[in-house]
Design a protein around this motif. Sequence first.
Motif, PDB file in Angstrom:
ATOM      1  N   ALA A 134       0.858  -1.178  -0.025  1.00  0.00           N
ATOM      2  CA  ALA A 134       0.022  -0.102  -0.149  1.00  0.00           C
ATOM      3  C   ALA A 134       0.829   1.299   0.090  1.00  0.00           C
ATOM      4  N   PRO A 135       0.973   2.071  -0.996  1.00  0.00           N
ATOM      5  CA  PRO A 135       1.865   3.147  -1.178  1.00  0.00           C
ATOM      6  C   PRO A 135       1.607   4.344  -0.093  1.00  0.00           C
ATOM      7  N   GLN A 136       0.409   4.325   0.339  1.00  0.00           N
ATOM      8  CA  GLN A 136      -0.062   5.551   1.200  1.00  0.00           C
ATOM      9  C   GLN A 136       0.617   5.011   2.647  1.00  0.00           C
ATOM     10  N   LEU A 137       0.868   3.613   2.917  1.00  0.00           N
ATOM     11  CA  LEU A 137       1.178   3.319   4.321  1.00  0.00           C
ATOM     12  C   LEU A 137       2.740   3.450   4.275  1.00  0.00           C
ATOM     13  N   GLY A 138       3.448   3.505   3.202  1.00  0.00           N
ATOM     14  CA  GLY A 138       4.845   3.723   3.384  1.00  0.00           C
ATOM     15  C   GLY A 138       5.420   5.234   3.378  1.00  0.00           C
ATOM     16  N   ALA A 139       4.090   5.888   2.901  1.00  0.00           N
ATOM     17  CA  ALA A 139       4.616   7.352   2.537  1.00  0.00           C
ATOM     18  C   ALA A 139       4.950   8.248   4.019  1.00  0.00           C
ATOM     19  N   HIS A 140       4.429   7.616   4.904  1.00  0.00           N
ATOM     20  CA  HIS A 140       4.759   8.243   6.311  1.00  0.00           C
ATOM     21  C   HIS A 140       6.184   8.205   6.875  1.00  0.00           C
ATOM     22  N   LEU A 141       6.556   7.035   6.959  1.00  0.00           N
ATOM     23  CA  LEU A 141       8.081   6.726   7.030  1.00  0.00           C
ATOM     24  C   LEU A 141       8.464   5.275   6.333  1.00  0.00           C
ATOM     25  N   ALA A 142       9.112   5.800   5.097  1.00  0.00           N
ATOM     26  CA  ALA A 142       9.295   5.116   4.277  1.00  0.00           C
ATOM     27  C   ALA A 142      10.564   4.213   4.273  1.00  0.00           C
ATOM     28  N   GLU A 143      11.480   4.422   5.164  1.00  0.00           N
ATOM     29  CA  GLU A 143      12.687   4.114   5.198  1.00  0.00           C
ATOM     30  C   GLU A 143      13.103   3.435   6.632  1.00  0.00           C
ATOM     31  N   PRO A 144      13.915   2.570   6.675  1.00  0.00           N
ATOM     32  CA  PRO A 144      14.264   1.832   8.005  1.00  0.00           C
ATOM     33  C   PRO A 144      14.930   3.054   8.698  1.00  0.00           C
ATOM     34  N   TYR A 145      14.963   3.222  10.092  1.00  0.00           N
ATOM     35  CA  TYR A 145      15.442   4.373  10.815  1.00  0.00           C
ATOM     36  C   TYR A 145      15.775   4.040  12.369  1.00  0.00           C
ATOM     37  N   VAL A 146      16.668   4.699  12.685  1.00  0.00           N
ATOM     38  CA  VAL A 146      16.779   4.648  14.170  1.00  0.00           C
ATOM     39  C   VAL A 146      16.508   5.927  15.162  1.00  0.00           C
ATOM     40  N   GLN A 147      16.035   6.048  15.958  1.00  0.00           N
ATOM     41  CA  GLN A 147      15.841   7.313  16.721  1.00  0.00           C
ATOM     42  C   GLN A 147      16.940   7.369  17.763  1.00  0.00           C
ATOM     43  N   ILE A 148      17.346   8.521  17.850  1.00  0.00           N
ATOM     44  CA  ILE A 148      18.898   8.720  18.573  1.00  0.00           C
ATOM     45  C   ILE A 148      18.667   9.941  19.252  1.00  0.00           C
ATOM     46  N   HIS A 149      19.013  10.252  20.516  1.00  0.00           N
ATOM     47  CA  HIS A 149      19.042  11.201  21.273  1.00  0.00           C
ATOM     48  C   HIS A 149      20.043  12.197  20.751  1.00  0.00           C
ATOM     49  N   PRO A 150      19.760  13.502  20.656  1.00  0.00           N
ATOM     50  CA  PRO A 150      20.567  14.732  20.213  1.00  0.00           C
ATOM     51  C   PRO A 150      21.888  14.758  20.854  1.00  0.00           C
TER      52      PRO A 150
ATOM     53  N   VAL B 211      22.220  -1.041   9.214  1.00  0.00           N
ATOM     54  CA  VAL B 211      22.412   0.496   8.778  1.00  0.00           C
ATOM     55  C   VAL B 211      21.078   1.085   8.663  1.00  0.00           C
ATOM     56  N   LEU B 212      20.996   1.940   9.331  1.00  0.00           N
ATOM     57  CA  LEU B 212      19.675   2.916   9.433  1.00  0.00           C
ATOM     58  C   LEU B 212      19.826   4.126   9.390  1.00  0.00           C
ATOM     59  N   ARG B 213      18.842   5.044   8.914  1.00  0.00           N
ATOM     60  CA  ARG B 213      18.777   6.379   8.863  1.00  0.00           C
ATOM     61  C   ARG B 213      18.530   7.096  10.201  1.00  0.00           C
ATOM     62  N   ALA B 214      19.336   7.823  10.565  1.00  0.00           N
ATOM     63  CA  ALA B 214      19.209   8.626  11.850  1.00  0.00           C
ATOM     64  C   ALA B 214      18.204   9.663  11.966  1.00  0.00           C
ATOM     65  N   LEU B 215      17.385   9.469  12.862  1.00  0.00           N
ATOM     66  CA  LEU B 215      16.304  10.436  13.081  1.00  0.00           C
ATOM     67  C   LEU B 215      16.512  10.863  14.702  1.00  0.00           C
ATOM     68  N   ILE B 216      16.946  12.072  14.440  1.00  0.00           N
ATOM     69  CA  ILE B 216      17.456  12.580  15.961  1.00  0.00           C
ATOM     70  C   ILE B 216      16.389  13.143  16.513  1.00  0.00           C
ATOM     71  N   THR B 217      16.180  12.762  17.977  1.00  0.00           N
ATOM     72  CA  THR B 217      14.873  13.239  18.667  1.00  0.00           C
ATOM     73  C   THR B 217      15.178  12.807  20.266  1.00  0.00           C
ATOM     74  N   ASP B 218      14.613  13.877  20.998  1.00  0.00           N
ATOM     75  CA  ASP B 218      14.672  13.628  22.334  1.00  0.00           C
ATOM     76  C   ASP B 218      13.483  12.617  22.841  1.00  0.00           C
ATOM     77  N   ALA B 219      12.568  12.217  21.938  1.00  0.00           N
ATOM     78  CA  ALA B 219      11.570  11.195  22.396  1.00  0.00           C
ATOM     79  C   ALA B 219      12.277  10.027  22.771  1.00  0.00           C
ATOM     80  N   THR B 220      13.496   9.686  22.266  1.00  0.00           N
ATOM     81  CA  THR B 220      14.311   8.342  22.705  1.00  0.00           C
ATOM     82  C   THR B 220      15.249   8.890  23.971  1.00  0.00           C
ATOM     83  N   ALA B 221      15.603   8.480  25.184  1.00  0.00           N
ATOM     84  CA  ALA B 221      16.428   8.801  26.180  1.00  0.00           C
ATOM     85  C   ALA B 221      17.773   8.664  25.954  1.00  0.00           C
ATOM     86  N   LYS B 222      18.798   9.333  26.074  1.00  0.00           N
ATOM     87  CA  LYS B 222      20.016   9.451  26.194  1.00  0.00           C
ATOM     88  C   LYS B 222      20.693   7.845  26.476  1.00  0.00           C
ATOM     89  N   GLY B 223      21.424   7.486  25.625  1.00  0.00           N
ATOM     90  CA  GLY B 223      21.941   6.211  26.087  1.00  0.00           C
ATOM     91  C   GLY B 223      21.103   4.974  25.235  1.00  0.00           C
TER      92      GLY B 223
END
Length: 858
Positions: free
Chosen positions: A580-596, A620-632
């Motif tokens: 379903a193309p519309q389901l992949g449009a939000h976050l289309a790529e493997p990523y990793v959340q990482i604290h700033p 190997v993942l695309r970096a998504l930098i956010t404080d939604a994930t805690a440091k460490g």
Amino acid sequence: MSLTRTTCPYCGVGCGVLAGADGTIKGDPEHPANFGRLCSKGAALGQTIDLEGRLLAPQINGATASWDEALRLTADTFSAAIRDHGPDSVAFYVSGQILTEDYYLANKLMKGFIGSANIDTNSRLCMASSVAGHKRAFGTDTVPGVYADLEEADLIVLVGSNLAWCHPVLHKRVAEAKAKRPEMRVVNVDPRRTATCDLADLHLRITPDGDAALFNGLLTHLAETDRIDAAYIAQHVNGFEAALEAARSSDPLESGADAADIQEFYRLWAETPKVVTLYSQGVNQSACGTDKVNAILNCHLATGRIGTPGCGPFSLTGQPNAMGGREVGGLANMLANHLDIENPEHRAAVQDFWGSPTIAARPGLKAVDLFQACADGQIKALWVMSTNPAVSMPDADGVSEAIQNVPFVVVSDVMARTDTGYLADVLLPATAWGEKDGTVTNSERRISRQRAFLPAPGEARPDWRTIADVAACMGWGAAFDYDGPADVFAEYVRLGAATRGFDKDLDLSIFVDADYADLLPTQWPANDRRFFAEGGFYHPDGKARMLPITPPALTVNTGFKLNTGRNRDQWHTMTRTGKAPQLGAHLAEPYVQIHPGDAAELDVAEGDLVQIKNGYGQAVLRALITDATAKGQLFAPMHWTRQRSASSAVNAVTPPVVDPVSGQPALKGGVVSAQRFEAAWYVFAASTAEMSPSQDYAAVARIQTGWQAELAGMTAPDDWSEFARALTGQAGDIAVMEDQLSGQTRIAIIRDGVLQALVFSSTRPVALSRSHAVSLIGTEVSALQALSGRASVDQPDPGVTVCACMSVGINTIRSAIREGAGSVEAIGAKTCAGTNCGACKPELAALLSTTDLPMAAE
């Protein structure tokens, strides 16, 4: 077009769906699980019923074969292994995606006729700790409450559950209840700040596995503030004193939560009689998951807050039929109808009912142990049904090697290409959702029908029939002679009647005279029935057991703690949602959340690639930098397979550590190192043809008119034009725009005036409007406009999709805000964003607070 009443094939909410062969999908307003609501995944089901990529005929060693050949080879090979090496030399690994009738026959064949309990399920990965906790506390695997408790509760506590993304329809029920009764309170216990926090009055940001210390502290607080129900305990509960003594030895601050927040949580819980505690994978997927379940159950048992409207612990299942599998004994340590495989009387009753030549006398291999046995050479024949363990199991690379080590592997699946299917000697084509009939059970014990509204394509067969046919080829045809799934269900109900004398909770008598064809969604033992308000537990003395819980010792990690989970709009390994193309449009790529702070220390910028690794593997993942994930800590979704990504299967780095009681893997407990992935080049590509994820880093996704790909590599191609043609598989006129100073190359391939492909390369992560670029594929557009990377004035760029249900982009939403939409509701009225499942509302709220408004005229 007539519509068929069926049930959604995704999560354990069990939503009713009205579905048509033309792809029409609507929520069923009469189904009591969802009352017409659907999440983004359910609403997009019509985009997933095509036959692209389907397995349509049996295959033996990669060549098309007849059903007779495939069945005979499967039966003969399993029979030979049993004869030469014993029944424990074979194994089934099944799935919460199959129907109850399929599950029932797989267990009947393995446990009652082959005589081994080596049948486990991918539900081991999501709910085994809840099963074990229920059995320790209640004496059987009972979910006490019902969904209506969500509207009845005055306090809802979410533990390890990103409800907004993983169970959006239930999230919307809670949100609507809170809107009607603003005095209702919601507490969210989670190491991450997730979309669910938008609904919460209080977020307790615990450390991973801090739940046990938190709830031990709650039990102590309840005792110290005289909130214990002494009469309920005296009549119905054993083990209170030992549990309280253990709890008093805990320090709630070791949960990692803020001290003031802990005290506010304890006050709310103590002073609010009607409490529902919803918990999910953040509790279960842990090396101490069963203890965490029992720490929660202890608090409800100690206060008698169980089994009454608006009260009780509530386990949210991950898969559509995890509950149905639990009911028919789908786990390696269970018998059908919640009976115990270790109990000789239970075994004898089931064997007598089945008329089987033997029955498994001890628990079989649980999932992690099962695949270790494959690696060790103990398993000579393996049958995998409707699941993809080469991706979804911990130590996924090791599991792939283990499967390769099995002399004979059968895979039943709907898709021709899966990571596990590539390892099979025999592939058996199965019918998919929309093509098969049967039943499923949701999280509140409600059995609903899945009904076919499409014909079976090619030579695909329902799983129940394939199992029965193999059993017949093995010599047990008389015991597996069914005209259809209705016969299987009727036998399952009769088994329940034959074993009622054991006084278990699973009572199917309400279905004895039910019309299978017109079966209404129905809870067992009766609609709206709750358990345990007046005791009646299933231990021999009729009492519940509170358990003394010792929280795990805090450890200092030398790397990052890796948390894995789901995306809002994807499901498992994307076999279905990836279409379903519309389901992949939000976050289309493997990523990793990482604290700033961690990103800065690693010299990682937004959009960089990050390599995470440990002794098991790497991703190997695309970096998504956010404080939604805690440091460490890091967070990465688990959906990407080797079919869609070159090196981003996250479970390659998840260790095969399990809870010692339940055998459930600690999928949220890995430790990894992280570093920036030093690529020499980056590419974004879009094409009308499918592209292969074959570079050092690659991830592909569907778009409306073809495919898009993100790639990176260590050595730049000598000729970008040749690279573009090879990548996209396109012939036609090629236009190239190069900027040697910035290291960028842009390529368009046009055939007969229609843009077939775009390839943008750079020495840094490619910056452009991807939504605009993919919108051009398959259209008549000039090479100059295609290569500009910008939308024209008359073609506004909607931007990255925020609302998948309504396909609304971030730029459209920001425009609405700048034009005066000052609330989430106003944004919905202007753009339709957030008006279906509501899971994107937290993102809409965030955009309200971050969008720059135009300066007011003076």
